[in-house]
Design a protein around this motif. Sequence first.
Motif, PDB file in Angstrom:
ATOM      1  N   PHE A  98      44.837  45.852  47.175  1.00  0.00           N
ATOM      2  CA  PHE A  98      43.862  46.057  47.113  1.00  0.00           C
ATOM      3  C   PHE A  98      43.028  46.065  48.015  1.00  0.00           C
ATOM      4  CE2 PHE A  98      40.994  48.798  45.050  1.00  0.00           C
ATOM      5  CZ  PHE A  98      41.312  49.946  44.500  1.00  0.00           C
ATOM      6  N   ASP A  99      42.541  45.200  47.552  1.00  0.00           N
ATOM      7  CA  ASP A  99      40.957  44.405  48.323  1.00  0.00           C
ATOM      8  C   ASP A  99      41.210  44.405  50.210  1.00  0.00           C
ATOM      9  OD1 ASP A  99      38.671  44.489  47.394  1.00  0.00           O
ATOM     10  OD2 ASP A  99      38.515  41.929  48.034  1.00  0.00           O
ATOM     11  N   GLN A 105      41.714  43.400  38.398  1.00  0.00           N
ATOM     12  CA  GLN A 105      42.303  43.409  39.351  1.00  0.00           C
ATOM     13  C   GLN A 105      40.770  43.442  40.421  1.00  0.00           C
ATOM     14  OE1 GLN A 105      45.430  45.583  40.905  1.00  0.00           O
ATOM     15  NE2 GLN A 105      45.028  45.402  42.720  1.00  0.00           N
ATOM     16  N   LEU A 106      41.147  42.565  41.465  1.00  0.00           N
ATOM     17  CA  LEU A 106      39.837  42.589  42.297  1.00  0.00           C
ATOM     18  C   LEU A 106      39.652  43.672  43.166  1.00  0.00           C
ATOM     19  CD1 LEU A 106      38.278  39.949  43.695  1.00  0.00           C
ATOM     20  CD2 LEU A 106      40.245  40.047  45.623  1.00  0.00           C
ATOM     21  N   ALA A 114      30.011  38.092  29.619  1.00  0.00           N
ATOM     22  CA  ALA A 114      32.010  37.340  30.198  1.00  0.00           C
ATOM     23  C   ALA A 114      32.027  36.557  30.978  1.00  0.00           C
ATOM     24  CB  ALA A 114      32.221  39.431  30.203  1.00  0.00           C
ATOM     25  N   GLU A 115      32.959  36.420  30.868  1.00  0.00           N
ATOM     26  CA  GLU A 115      33.406  35.872  32.139  1.00  0.00           C
ATOM     27  C   GLU A 115      35.202  35.851  32.490  1.00  0.00           C
ATOM     28  OE1 GLU A 115      36.587  31.464  32.975  1.00  0.00           O
ATOM     29  OE2 GLU A 115      35.281  31.896  31.108  1.00  0.00           O
ATOM     30  N   VAL A 116      34.324  36.456  33.997  1.00  0.00           N
ATOM     31  CA  VAL A 116      35.341  37.764  34.368  1.00  0.00           C
ATOM     32  C   VAL A 116      36.388  37.102  35.232  1.00  0.00           C
ATOM     33  CG1 VAL A 116      35.686  39.764  35.977  1.00  0.00           C
ATOM     34  CG2 VAL A 116      33.652  39.501  34.099  1.00  0.00           C
ATOM     35  N   LYS A 117      37.579  37.003  34.871  1.00  0.00           N
ATOM     36  CA  LYS A 117      38.911  36.296  36.397  1.00  0.00           C
ATOM     37  C   LYS A 117      39.455  37.983  36.807  1.00  0.00           C
ATOM     38  CE  LYS A 117      42.981  33.747  36.273  1.00  0.00           C
ATOM     39  NZ  LYS A 117      43.573  32.779  35.549  1.00  0.00           N
ATOM     40  N   THR A 118      39.476  37.981  38.221  1.00  0.00           N
ATOM     41  CA  THR A 118      40.205  38.900  38.934  1.00  0.00           C
ATOM     42  C   THR A 118      41.276  38.192  39.595  1.00  0.00           C
ATOM     43  OG1 THR A 118      38.979  37.870  40.875  1.00  0.00           O
ATOM     44  CG2 THR A 118      37.772  39.979  39.694  1.00  0.00           C
ATOM     45  N   TYR A 119      42.313  39.132  39.203  1.00  0.00           N
ATOM     46  CA  TYR A 119      43.648  39.119  40.344  1.00  0.00           C
ATOM     47  C   TYR A 119      44.138  39.803  41.255  1.00  0.00           C
ATOM     48  CZ  TYR A 119      44.196  36.903  35.512  1.00  0.00           C
ATOM     49  OH  TYR A 119      44.308  35.967  33.939  1.00  0.00           O
ATOM     50  N   ILE A 144      40.176  45.429  31.671  1.00  0.00           N
ATOM     51  CA  ILE A 144      39.773  46.742  31.844  1.00  0.00           C
ATOM     52  C   ILE A 144      40.833  47.393  33.212  1.00  0.00           C
ATOM     53  CG2 ILE A 144      37.969  47.392  32.175  1.00  0.00           C
ATOM     54  CD1 ILE A 144      36.226  45.786  31.401  1.00  0.00           C
ATOM     55  N   ALA A 145      41.459  48.470  32.801  1.00  0.00           N
ATOM     56  CA  ALA A 145      41.895  48.397  33.926  1.00  0.00           C
ATOM     57  C   ALA A 145      42.353  50.741  33.181  1.00  0.00           C
ATOM     58  CB  ALA A 145      43.452  48.077  33.795  1.00  0.00           C
TER      59      ALA A 145
END
Length: 251
Positions: A79-80, A144-145, A159-164, A183-184
């Motif tokens: 996606f990125d 998602q990133l 918040a601790e945000v983890k991107t995939y 969150i999606a």
Amino acid sequence: MKRFSVILWAMLIMALVFSACTPAQPSEKTKVRVATDATFPPFEMVDENTKQLTGFDVELMNAIAQKAGFEVEWINVGFDPMLAGIAECQYDMAIAAITITEERKASMDFSDPYINAGQIVTVRKETTDISGKNDLKGKKIGAQLGTTGAIEAEKIEGAEVKTYDSYDQAFLDLANGQIDAVIADYPTTLAFLATNPDKLKTVGEVFTDENYGVAFCKKKADLIPQVNAAIKALKEDGTIKKLEEKWLAGK
């Protein structure tokens, strides 16, 4: 000699008449490079049996191409990198549940919206201390990133945000207890919940008003009117409604 000339002229006239009656061969369709990220069921994915791209967006783009009279050359990419590639005009267009935002408009163009899909929070079934976005302060959130889900997660205080790289990884980590919430986009979330009905649930309401659109390289603005006309026609003839019923209803 004169007779030969008459025969020659007759043959020439017959050839001209024959060519005028022969239907013109259709011109070759323009090939358009369309990027997608096939990790977003039910919008885009790779069919496990056929190994072909499928999903709501894939069928929609193929229908758009048929209406607009061009041929799609699909490119499957993350996606990125896909968004970066559109901004740099590596691709002509992209469709992958891409939310239309003002920030993205600075580096790419968009079609008219084809579906509305806001953000929603997903947690594990046994979670009791998160009932919506307002309870995510200090929690570990997956997204998602490069998506609007990641953008919204970053706005949450503490918040601790983890991107995939893909949402399937985020939902898998959520199901396994590695993160507290994801969150999606709502339609994407529904599809993942359908595969894990005993482990995951949504909480709260959709908290953003967003629209998906087809993204364009800014050098391909000539494609926009064609695609918009096709989207309008596909809405009017019920095609998009049928795709929603096929891919989204009950997911």
